[in-house]
Design a protein around this motif. Structure first.
Motif, PDB file in Angstrom:
ATOM      1  N   MET A 164      75.977   9.997 138.325  1.00 52.14           N
ATOM      2  CA  MET A 164      76.777  10.783 139.258  1.00 52.14           C
ATOM      3  C   MET A 164      76.002  11.028 140.553  1.00 52.14           C
ATOM      4  O   MET A 164      76.543  10.895 141.655  1.00 52.14           O
ATOM      5  CB  MET A 164      77.176  12.110 138.600  1.00 52.14           C
ATOM      6  N   LEU A 165      74.719  11.378 140.428  1.00 51.45           N
ATOM      7  CA  LEU A 165      73.893  11.591 141.619  1.00 51.45           C
ATOM      8  C   LEU A 165      73.771  10.314 142.441  1.00 51.45           C
ATOM      9  O   LEU A 165      73.756  10.353 143.675  1.00 51.45           O
ATOM     10  CB  LEU A 165      72.500  12.067 141.199  1.00 51.45           C
ATOM     11  N   ALA A 166      73.681   9.182 141.756  1.00 51.70           N
ATOM     12  CA  ALA A 166      73.470   7.907 142.444  1.00 51.70           C
ATOM     13  C   ALA A 166      74.636   7.523 143.342  1.00 51.70           C
ATOM     14  O   ALA A 166      74.456   6.775 144.308  1.00 51.70           O
ATOM     15  CB  ALA A 166      73.211   6.795 141.425  1.00 51.70           C
ATOM     16  N   VAL A 167      75.832   8.023 143.037  1.00 50.27           N
ATOM     17  CA  VAL A 167      76.998   7.688 143.871  1.00 50.27           C
ATOM     18  C   VAL A 167      77.361   8.841 144.802  1.00 50.27           C
ATOM     19  O   VAL A 167      78.452   8.869 145.375  1.00 50.27           O
ATOM     20  CB  VAL A 167      78.211   7.303 142.993  1.00 50.27           C
ATOM     21  N   GLY A 168      76.437   9.805 144.951  1.00 47.09           N
ATOM     22  CA  GLY A 168      76.638  10.868 145.922  1.00 47.09           C
ATOM     23  C   GLY A 168      77.332  12.101 145.405  1.00 47.09           C
ATOM     24  O   GLY A 168      77.652  13.004 146.191  1.00 47.09           O
ATOM     25  N   TYR A 169      77.570  12.189 144.082  1.00 49.55           N
ATOM     26  CA  TYR A 169      78.212  13.385 143.536  1.00 49.55           C
ATOM     27  C   TYR A 169      77.159  14.483 143.405  1.00 49.55           C
ATOM     28  O   TYR A 169      76.069  14.254 142.884  1.00 49.55           O
ATOM     29  CB  TYR A 169      78.838  13.083 142.175  1.00 49.55           C
ATOM     30  N   ASP A 170      77.484  15.668 143.865  1.00 49.80           N
ATOM     31  CA  ASP A 170      76.505  16.749 143.911  1.00 49.80           C
ATOM     32  C   ASP A 170      76.409  17.455 142.557  1.00 49.80           C
ATOM     33  O   ASP A 170      77.420  17.891 142.000  1.00 49.80           O
ATOM     34  CB  ASP A 170      76.898  17.759 144.992  1.00 49.80           C
ATOM     35  N   VAL A 171      75.180  17.546 142.045  1.00 46.14           N
ATOM     36  CA  VAL A 171      74.908  18.279 140.804  1.00 46.14           C
ATOM     37  C   VAL A 171      73.787  19.266 141.122  1.00 46.14           C
ATOM     38  O   VAL A 171      72.604  18.970 140.924  1.00 46.14           O
ATOM     39  CB  VAL A 171      74.501  17.332 139.658  1.00 46.14           C
ATOM     40  N   PRO A 172      74.119  20.450 141.636  1.00 49.45           N
ATOM     41  CA  PRO A 172      73.093  21.366 142.164  1.00 49.45           C
ATOM     42  C   PRO A 172      72.009  21.742 141.163  1.00 49.45           C
ATOM     43  O   PRO A 172      70.843  21.905 141.548  1.00 49.45           O
ATOM     44  CB  PRO A 172      73.913  22.596 142.587  1.00 49.45           C
ATOM     45  N   ASP A 173      72.355  21.900 139.888  1.00 51.23           N
ATOM     46  CA  ASP A 173      71.361  22.349 138.908  1.00 51.23           C
ATOM     47  C   ASP A 173      70.232  21.341 138.704  1.00 51.23           C
ATOM     48  O   ASP A 173      69.162  21.696 138.186  1.00 51.23           O
ATOM     49  CB  ASP A 173      72.036  22.624 137.565  1.00 51.23           C
ATOM     50  N   VAL A 174      70.458  20.097 139.100  1.00 55.14           N
ATOM     51  CA  VAL A 174      69.448  19.056 138.894  1.00 55.14           C
ATOM     52  C   VAL A 174      68.463  18.989 140.060  1.00 55.14           C
ATOM     53  O   VAL A 174      67.319  18.557 139.896  1.00 55.14           O
ATOM     54  CB  VAL A 174      70.132  17.686 138.681  1.00 55.14           C
ATOM     55  N   HIS A 175      68.876  19.433 141.242  1.00 54.22           N
ATOM     56  CA  HIS A 175      68.066  19.263 142.452  1.00 54.22           C
ATOM     57  C   HIS A 175      66.634  19.778 142.320  1.00 54.22           C
ATOM     58  O   HIS A 175      65.694  19.112 142.766  1.00 54.22           O
ATOM     59  CB  HIS A 175      68.753  19.934 143.643  1.00 54.22           C
ATOM     60  N   PRO A 176      66.390  20.966 141.729  1.00 55.60           N
ATOM     61  CA  PRO A 176      65.000  21.449 141.664  1.00 55.60           C
ATOM     62  C   PRO A 176      64.068  20.555 140.858  1.00 55.60           C
ATOM     63  O   PRO A 176      62.847  20.690 140.966  1.00 55.60           O
ATOM     64  CB  PRO A 176      65.142  22.830 141.000  1.00 55.60           C
ATOM     65  N   TYR A 177      64.621  19.647 140.061  1.00 49.13           N
ATOM     66  CA  TYR A 177      63.800  18.811 139.186  1.00 49.13           C
ATOM     67  C   TYR A 177      63.724  17.358 139.663  1.00 49.13           C
ATOM     68  O   TYR A 177      63.054  16.545 139.028  1.00 49.13           O
ATOM     69  CB  TYR A 177      64.362  18.853 137.757  1.00 49.13           C
ATOM     70  N   LEU A 178      64.395  17.043 140.765  1.00 53.09           N
ATOM     71  CA  LEU A 178      64.408  15.665 141.251  1.00 53.09           C
ATOM     72  C   LEU A 178      63.153  15.367 142.059  1.00 53.09           C
ATOM     73  O   LEU A 178      62.715  16.186 142.877  1.00 53.09           O
ATOM     74  CB  LEU A 178      65.641  15.414 142.116  1.00 53.09           C
ATOM     75  N   ALA A 179      62.605  14.183 141.855  1.00 47.78           N
ATOM     76  CA  ALA A 179      61.453  13.740 142.636  1.00 47.78           C
ATOM     77  C   ALA A 179      61.856  13.571 144.100  1.00 47.78           C
ATOM     78  O   ALA A 179      63.023  13.291 144.401  1.00 47.78           O
ATOM     79  CB  ALA A 179      60.926  12.421 142.073  1.00 47.78           C
ATOM     80  N   PRO A 180      60.907  13.745 145.028  1.00 42.80           N
ATOM     81  CA  PRO A 180      61.248  13.631 146.454  1.00 42.80           C
ATOM     82  C   PRO A 180      61.922  12.313 146.815  1.00 42.80           C
ATOM     83  O   PRO A 180      62.842  12.292 147.635  1.00 42.80           O
ATOM     84  CB  PRO A 180      59.889  13.778 147.148  1.00 42.80           C
ATOM     85  N   GLU A 181      61.485  11.217 146.192  1.00 41.07           N
ATOM     86  CA  GLU A 181      62.092   9.923 146.532  1.00 41.07           C
ATOM     87  C   GLU A 181      63.546   9.841 146.072  1.00 41.07           C
ATOM     88  O   GLU A 181      64.355   9.132 146.674  1.00 41.07           O
ATOM     89  CB  GLU A 181      61.273   8.767 145.945  1.00 41.07           C
ATOM     90  N   ARG A 182      63.892  10.577 145.007  1.00 39.55           N
ATOM     91  CA  ARG A 182      65.287  10.608 144.568  1.00 39.55           C
ATOM     92  C   ARG A 182      66.130  11.484 145.486  1.00 39.55           C
ATOM     93  O   ARG A 182      67.310  11.207 145.714  1.00 39.55           O
ATOM     94  CB  ARG A 182      65.392  11.138 143.137  1.00 39.55           C
TER      95      ARG A 182
END
Length: 414
Positions: A164-182
């Protein structure tokens, strides 16, 4: 909760709506053939209409089903109904989510955190070894079940979130754990190093009950050293956690397998064994089709060795040619080798609570220099005073090392 008149196939009967989550509705259902409770995910129209999401999601679920590892969800069915609604059916993961466990457990004790953390990374290691990365690890996507003899069974859920993130769908709860490159490029291929970054954030939170970064820090370049919140940490464990949080993916442990080997060693400050384990893993890393950090590191080492061999060969040829044509050189006296002094080692001073000018003067008096200065809100420290430094206090470093500072802006605005 409310019952719903919808079912994806005759085999799976929907019983009730459990939750509405980003991108899909989660239902409890029954596998009629085996009389077992199942989870049924019904994706929302914006994802049903995305061919990019469908291709990524469908291919990856097939890959997970083929792996059939005990740490992966048991996928029973997935596809599209006659009206084009995408669905996914699986058995509920055993145990409780790590986020629930963290809310109930007494966190901060390094040995307990390393025990649970090691179980998690050991469970992820065979998945990484198969060339598969999760891409959206959070405490809510990891489930743990305590089994006899103090064994923990770990399951990784919600694999669809990264698609879902890869196609631009926003999942706010995941953002704090995503690597900077992601964060910079959500559609980039998922890597094991990005998973290691997520695990680093999770371990940091388990050890400190804090986020690694200030709320207004969007750069994610300078995590607060976890020892500020938990002085029980060994220096090696702190260094390993900060390595996981490096903005450069090639500076992190490349896979969960490396982290599984090094975490228990770092707990007891066995720094040389940690370094050896990471080096051995880099040498033994298999070359895969995907451009993973292991592959890039191994190829870099191989390229460097080939370059050294080529230079040595050219030098030998040139020396051979010179020896064949040039007369022997007369003997000359060789001066005594100069004595090279070892660089001075100094101890970093504690700068917490000092003004920027006083901190600068203290660093210069200790034979160090001031590095980057950043500012962050802090409700407990008055504006203008140092709240953090990197390297931390009482660490031995080379003279002349630059020490980065974070200076308080005072309490955050209302």
């Amino acid at each position: 909760m409310m019952s719903v008149e919808w079912q994806p196939t005759p085999r799976f009967r929907v019983v009730r709506l459990i939750d509405r989550r980003p991108g899909y509705d989660l239902f409890e259902g029954v596998d009629v053939e085996h009389d077992r409770i199942v989870w049924i995910k019904r994706f929302l129209p914006e994802l049903n209409q995305s061919s990019a999401f469908y291709d990524r999601w469908y291919d990856r679920l097939w890959r997970l089903r083929e792996l059939a590892l005990p740490t992966l969800p048991t996928l029973l069915d997935f596809g599209a109904t006659e009206d084009g609604t995408l669905y996914q059916v699986e058995y509920p993961p055993a145990g409780i989510s790590l986020s629930q466990w963290m809310a109930e457990a007494h966190l901060g004790e390094p040995e307990m955190t390393v025990t649970v953390g090691t179980a998690i990374v050991e469970a992820l290691a065979p998945v990484h070894a198969a060339g598969v990365a999760h891409g959206a690890l959070t405490p809510a996507t990891i489930y743990i079940l305590e089994e006899p003899h103090n064994h923990l069974h770990v399951t990784f859920a919600a694999w669809e979130l990264s698609d879902m993130l890869a196609v631009g769908y926003d999942v706010p709860d995941v953002h704090p754990y995503l690597a900077p490159e992601r964060l910079e490029n959500p559609s980039a291929p998922f890597t094991t190093a990005a998973d290691v970054y997520s695990l680093g954030v999770i371990l940091y939170e388990m050890l400190t009950q804090h986020s690694p970064f200030a709320p207004n820090d969007t750069s994610r370049l300078y995590p607060t050293p976890p020892s500020r919140y938990n002085p029980l940490l060994s220096e090696t464990l702190e260094t390993l956690i900060l390595r996981c949080l490096s903005p450069n993916p090639y500076m992190r442990p490349p896979t969960a397998r490396v982290l599984a080997r090094t975490l228990p060693l770092a707990l007891h400050d066995r720094v040389y064994e940690v370094a050896h384990s990471m080096g051995a893993e880099a040498q033994a890393a298999p070359v895969r089709a995907s451009s993973s950090p292991e592959t890039m590191f191994s190829m870099g080492v191989l390229s460097a060795l080939l370059l050294v061999m080529l230079v040595a060969f050219v030098w030998q040829v040139s020396q051979g040619n010179n020896g064949a044509s040039a007369p022997a050189s007369p003997a000359v006296s060789t001066p005594a080798a100069e004595t090279v002094e070892a660089p001075a080692i100094v101890t970093t001073p504690d700068l917490f609570g000092l003004s920027l000018d006083d901190a600068t003067a203290t660093l210069e008096a200790a034979g160090l220099q001031r590095g980057l200065v950043r500012y962050a809100y802090d409700a407990a420290v008055p504006a203008g005073l140092v709240i953090e430094q990197n390297p931390r206090a009482d660490v031995q470093v080379l003279a002349g090392t630059a020490v980065d500072l974070i200076v308080s802006l005072g309490p955050p605005p209302e």
